[in-house]
Design an enzyme around this catalytic site. Structure first.
Site, PDB file in Angstrom:
ATOM      1  N   SER A 147      41.512  38.112  38.883  1.00  0.00           N
ATOM      2  CA  SER A 147      41.562  37.718  40.291  1.00  0.00           C
ATOM      3  C   SER A 147      41.269  36.238  40.411  1.00  0.00           C
ATOM      4  O   SER A 147      40.543  35.664  39.586  1.00  0.00           O
ATOM      5  CB  SER A 147      40.513  38.509  41.083  1.00  0.00           C
ATOM      6  OG  SER A 147      40.357  37.991  42.394  1.00  0.00           O
ATOM      7  N   TYR A 160      32.357  41.947  42.096  1.00  0.00           N
ATOM      8  CA  TYR A 160      33.771  42.053  41.710  1.00  0.00           C
ATOM      9  C   TYR A 160      34.212  40.822  40.917  1.00  0.00           C
ATOM     10  O   TYR A 160      34.810  40.930  39.841  1.00  0.00           O
ATOM     11  CB  TYR A 160      34.611  42.205  42.978  1.00  0.00           C
ATOM     12  CG  TYR A 160      36.112  42.268  42.744  1.00  0.00           C
ATOM     13  CD1 TYR A 160      36.729  43.456  42.411  1.00  0.00           C
ATOM     14  CD2 TYR A 160      36.897  41.123  42.873  1.00  0.00           C
ATOM     15  CE1 TYR A 160      38.103  43.520  42.203  1.00  0.00           C
ATOM     16  CE2 TYR A 160      38.261  41.169  42.669  1.00  0.00           C
ATOM     17  CZ  TYR A 160      38.863  42.376  42.340  1.00  0.00           C
ATOM     18  OH  TYR A 160      40.222  42.420  42.129  1.00  0.00           O
TER      19      TYR A 160
END
Length: 255
Positions: A147, A160
């Site tokens: 990400s 995350y």
């Protein structure tokens, strides 16, 4: 365009969003696809139908990528399915895509939340890849989905983003240790994408979408089709010399 014939890819979380687009783009490259889904078999079967409409073989299998104890039984099912469908129990490309979102301030993130994200995004990726090695053909590719949040920071994504950062380091080790088998390992790191991920925040919340567009050089949030073609490219012969790299596909977020 060079196509890759008689190759097979395994994509985790391939029934929707980015995984769905990856699966379809791989099929367009002449690659057979095994996809996993967590619970929505109907959506998974729809993707299989699209793969088959491209003239490729498709298999959908249920898998909880956060449950390491289920991996042995998964591969015990996968081998015979591959043998029946493709003539070989092995596959060439592993795309670790499955994941869930967590939006929680660092100070309020619970151990239970942390453990769930850890199990799916790091522990699961580590041990699924480990168990996949005996099924992977030499000369294959591993593509781990990270990400943009491993490079830039938004409040609420500490757990995350940390897991994705760890996966990026892991990928470099995979590239180093699997090199003798001719297996390349790379990271694709999407920016903010309009999917149902995280409850569809980027897609459905106009304020978030507008903010993303404002910090992106190309002036919009990403779409699934901005990612699937890149992943498919990394599974072609043209990408054979790309190894141990992080490729961010974010339209130029937070430059």
């Amino acid at each position: 365009m060079t196509t890759t014939k008689n190759k097979t890819a395994l994509i985790t979380g391939g029934s929707r969003g980015l995984g769905r687009d990856m699966a379809i783009n791989l099929a367009k490259k002449g690659i057979d696809v095994v996809l996993t889904y967590h619970s929505n078999k109907v959506k998974a079967d729809e993707v299989i139908a699209e793969i088959e409409s491209e003239g490729q073989k498709g298999i959908a299998l249920q898998l909880d990528t956060g449950d390491v104890n289920s991996f042995d039984s998964f591969f015990a099912r996968l081998g015979p399915e591959l043998k029946e469908q493709t003539g070989s129990p092995g596959f060439d490309f592993l795309i670790n895509n499955a994941g869930t979102a967590l939006y929680a301030p660092f100070a309020e993130t619970t151990e239970a939340q942390f453990d769930e994200i850890f199990n799916i995004h790091l522990r699961g990726v580590f041990f699924l890849t480990q168990k996949a090695l005996s099924f992977m053909n030499d000369g294959g590719r591993i593509i781990n989905i990270s990400s943009g949040l491993a490079r830039f920071s938004f409040p609420g994504s500490s757990a995350y983003g940390s897991m994705k950062g760890a996966v990026e380091v892991l990928t470099r080790y995979l590239a180093k240790e699997l090199g003798p088998r001719g297996i390349a390992a790379n990271v694709v790191a999407p920016g903010a994408i309009e999917t149902d991920f995280g409850g569809g925040r980027v897609r459905d919340d106009k304020e978030i979408n507008r903010h993303v567009a404002g910090v992106t050089a190309l002036g919009r949030a990403g779409l699934p089709e901005d990612i699937g073609g890149l992943v498919a490219f990394l599974c072609t012969e043209e990408a054979r010399w790309i190894n141990g790299q992080r490729i961010e596909a974010s339209g130029g977020m937070m430059l």
